[in-house]
Motif scaffolding. Structure first.
Motif, PDB file in Angstrom:
ATOM      1  N   LYS A   8       0.821  -1.216   0.000  1.00 28.56           N
ATOM      2  CA  LYS A   8       0.000   0.000   0.000  1.00 28.56           C
ATOM      3  C   LYS A   8       0.853   1.264   0.000  1.00 28.56           C
ATOM      4  CE  LYS A   8      -3.494   2.304   2.881  1.00 28.56           C
ATOM      5  NZ  LYS A   8      -4.384   2.156   4.078  1.00 28.56           N
ATOM      6  N   ILE A  42     -10.483  -5.457  -7.422  1.00 29.64           N
ATOM      7  CA  ILE A  42     -11.120  -4.946  -6.209  1.00 29.64           C
ATOM      8  C   ILE A  42     -10.086  -4.373  -5.248  1.00 29.64           C
ATOM      9  CG2 ILE A  42     -12.552  -5.532  -4.226  1.00 29.64           C
ATOM     10  CD1 ILE A  42     -13.990  -5.571  -6.949  1.00 29.64           C
ATOM     11  N   GLU A  43      -8.965  -5.073  -5.103  1.00 33.65           N
ATOM     12  CA  GLU A  43      -7.932  -4.629  -4.153  1.00 33.65           C
ATOM     13  C   GLU A  43      -7.368  -3.265  -4.546  1.00 33.65           C
ATOM     14  OE1 GLU A  43      -8.199  -9.074  -3.862  1.00 33.65           O
ATOM     15  OE2 GLU A  43      -8.128  -7.628  -5.499  1.00 33.65           O
ATOM     16  N   GLY A  45      -8.627  -1.156  -6.789  1.00 33.94           N
ATOM     17  CA  GLY A  45      -9.714  -0.185  -6.853  1.00 33.94           C
ATOM     18  C   GLY A  45     -10.037   0.385  -5.480  1.00 33.94           C
ATOM     19  N   THR A  46     -10.085  -0.471  -4.473  1.00 32.26           N
ATOM     20  CA  THR A  46     -10.376  -0.031  -3.105  1.00 32.26           C
ATOM     21  C   THR A  46      -9.289   0.905  -2.581  1.00 32.26           C
ATOM     22  OG1 THR A  46     -11.586  -2.084  -2.667  1.00 32.26           O
ATOM     23  CG2 THR A  46     -10.823  -0.821  -0.761  1.00 32.26           C
ATOM     24  N   LEU A  47      -8.032   0.546  -2.836  1.00 31.57           N
ATOM     25  CA  LEU A  47      -6.926   1.383  -2.364  1.00 31.57           C
ATOM     26  C   LEU A  47      -6.893   2.724  -3.102  1.00 31.57           C
ATOM     27  CD1 LEU A  47      -4.092  -1.296  -2.017  1.00 31.57           C
ATOM     28  CD2 LEU A  47      -5.233  -0.056  -0.162  1.00 31.57           C
ATOM     29  N   SER A  49      -9.430   4.308  -4.374  1.00 35.51           N
ATOM     30  CA  SER A  49     -10.523   5.102  -3.820  1.00 35.51           C
ATOM     31  C   SER A  49     -10.145   5.672  -2.460  1.00 35.51           C
ATOM     32  CB  SER A  49     -11.774   4.234  -3.703  1.00 35.51           C
ATOM     33  OG  SER A  49     -12.840   4.957  -3.131  1.00 35.51           O
ATOM     34  N   GLU A  50      -9.486   4.873  -1.630  1.00 33.53           N
ATOM     35  CA  GLU A  50      -9.037   5.346  -0.319  1.00 33.53           C
ATOM     36  C   GLU A  50      -8.067   6.511  -0.461  1.00 33.53           C
ATOM     37  OE1 GLU A  50      -6.254   3.748   3.375  1.00 33.53           O
ATOM     38  OE2 GLU A  50      -7.374   2.276   2.208  1.00 33.53           O
ATOM     39  N   ILE A  67     -16.810  -2.276  -9.461  1.00 39.06           N
ATOM     40  CA  ILE A  67     -16.175  -1.152  -8.750  1.00 39.06           C
ATOM     41  C   ILE A  67     -17.028   0.104  -8.791  1.00 39.06           C
ATOM     42  CG2 ILE A  67     -13.834  -2.024  -9.126  1.00 39.06           C
ATOM     43  CD1 ILE A  67     -13.608   0.092 -11.407  1.00 39.06           C
ATOM     44  N   LYS A  69     -19.271   1.418  -6.959  1.00 41.99           N
ATOM     45  CA  LYS A  69     -19.433   2.197  -5.733  1.00 41.99           C
ATOM     46  C   LYS A  69     -18.138   2.866  -5.277  1.00 41.99           C
ATOM     47  CE  LYS A  69     -23.305  -0.592  -4.058  1.00 41.99           C
ATOM     48  NZ  LYS A  69     -23.821  -1.465  -2.959  1.00 41.99           N
ATOM     49  N   LEU A  70     -17.033   2.539  -5.937  1.00 41.47           N
ATOM     50  CA  LEU A  70     -15.739   3.086  -5.521  1.00 41.47           C
ATOM     51  C   LEU A  70     -15.372   4.371  -6.250  1.00 41.47           C
ATOM     52  CD1 LEU A  70     -13.638  -0.227  -5.412  1.00 41.47           C
ATOM     53  CD2 LEU A  70     -14.565   1.043  -3.456  1.00 41.47           C
TER      54      LEU A  70
END
Length: 340
Positions: A8, A42-43, A45-47, A49-50, A67, A69-70
């Motif tokens: 990350k 997903i992994e 994409g989530t990061l 977005s964060e 994705i 919602k991200l």
């Protein structure tokens, strides 16, 4: 089973470098096609977005749905079956023939062929595309192109930039005549972004740089990025290979002295491709792949319980005479991923 670790801190470092170049996070569209270049849709994409990235680029509507919602804005590059759409989705128009296949009221980015000669309409067809889309009440929200040689020392990069500049001016004229809002303009992939002195487009589509790689980085003096992915394998068994004994299919590795060897749970079935035994590959800790890579395992001269197979795919890409993209996207998407 083997595991992919996603760093990350390295990913966020790369996003810092990229967003500094574009001028803001709002001008970064992270490219997540092909399972985020093997890193996990997903992994990553989530990061992303964060971190604060609001735009993404994918290959299909099915990926966009995963994705949705991200991100606030998702460009879909290569969809032919338009079974659903969302106000956050922006579908690439790759040919005039596809205009009649697009859902009414959908958002479309017109792709223009500025010299790659792969997908996209011709520059002289841009007005026809706008008129056809307007008749079907489809919103033109973007116009874009793709560089065929931004990472190479050639005139192609400058030539395509000039062609796209002309396209932009034509689009502005058409929008004024038809009383349409100006669409977003985007042309820069990773290499093109870092070769652009004053970035002034709506956003950049950043793929391989997100994951820590830029081909020919030394030639162009690109900034140093940090690889996000490392591949780890677990020991299956160990043994003493005696002098003169061989291991693996074809017995291509023959021990010159008694050594400890172990097999690990990674192979070409997982996307770690067979090595040509005339070349060798050494892991980051200095262990050598002995003989041929099997479907589900390979052999190393160690008895460590866990081994990092790679944490930077540049060396492996050279062994296979290919590019970093191919090494990461070839990995089996079912390999477990962990964010560290």
């Amino acid at each position: 089973m083997a595991k992919i670790l996603l760093n990350k801190e390295n990913l966020f470092y790369n996003f810092d470098v990229i967003s500094n170049k574009t001028g803001s996070k709002e001008k970064v569209a992270v490219v997540l096609k092909d399972n985020a270049y093997g890193h996990g849709l997903i992994e990553i994409g989530t990061l992303a977005s964060e971190y604060g990235i609001k735009k993404a680029v994918v290959r299909t509507i099915d990926d966009a749905l995963k994705i949705e919602k991200l991100f606030d804005y998702i460009v879909i590059l290569a969809e032919k079956t338009f079974h659903t759409y969302s106000h956050t989705f922006h579908i690439a128009l790759n040919s005039l023939e596809d205009i009649n296949k697009l859902p009414k009221n959908s958002n479309v980015h017109i792709k223009v062929d500025t010299g790659m000669h792969r997908n996209g309409i011709l520059p002289e067809q841009i007005e026809e595309a706008f008129l056809g889309l307007s008749k079907r009440e489809i919103n033109v929200t973007g116009v874009f192109t793709h560089h065929k040689g931004a990472d190479e020392l050639s005139t192609n990069f400058f030539w395509q930039k000039a062609v796209f500049s002309s396209v932009k001016e034509n689009v502005k004229r058409i929008c004024e005549q038809l009383s349409l809002p100006l669409p977003a303009f985007h042309s820069c992939n990773s290499a093109a972004l870092f070769r652009t002195s004053n970035f002034d487009e709506s956003f950049a589509r950043v793929g391989i740089a997100t994951y820590g790689y830029l081909d020919n980085a030394d030639i162009f003096k690109f900034p140093k990025l940090k690889p996000v992915m490392s591949l780890w394998a677990n020991k299956l068994s160990s043994r003493i290979l005696k002098k003169g004994q061989s291991t693996g299919y074809g017995g291509k590795y023959i021990a010159e002295e008694n050594i400890v060897i172990s097999t690990y749970d990674i192979g070409y079935g997982d996307g770690f491709l067979r090595l040509n035994e005339r070349k060798s590959y050494t892991t980051p800790k200095g262990y050598k792949v002995l003989g041929r890579v099997s479907m589900d395992n390979l052999c190393l001269n160690t008895d460590d319980e866990k081994v990092c197979i790679f944490d930077d795919v540049n060396a492996l890409a050279q062994v296979h005479d290919t590019i970093t993209y191919e090494i990461t996207t070839t990995l089996n998407p079912n390999i477990e991923k962990e964010i560290v």
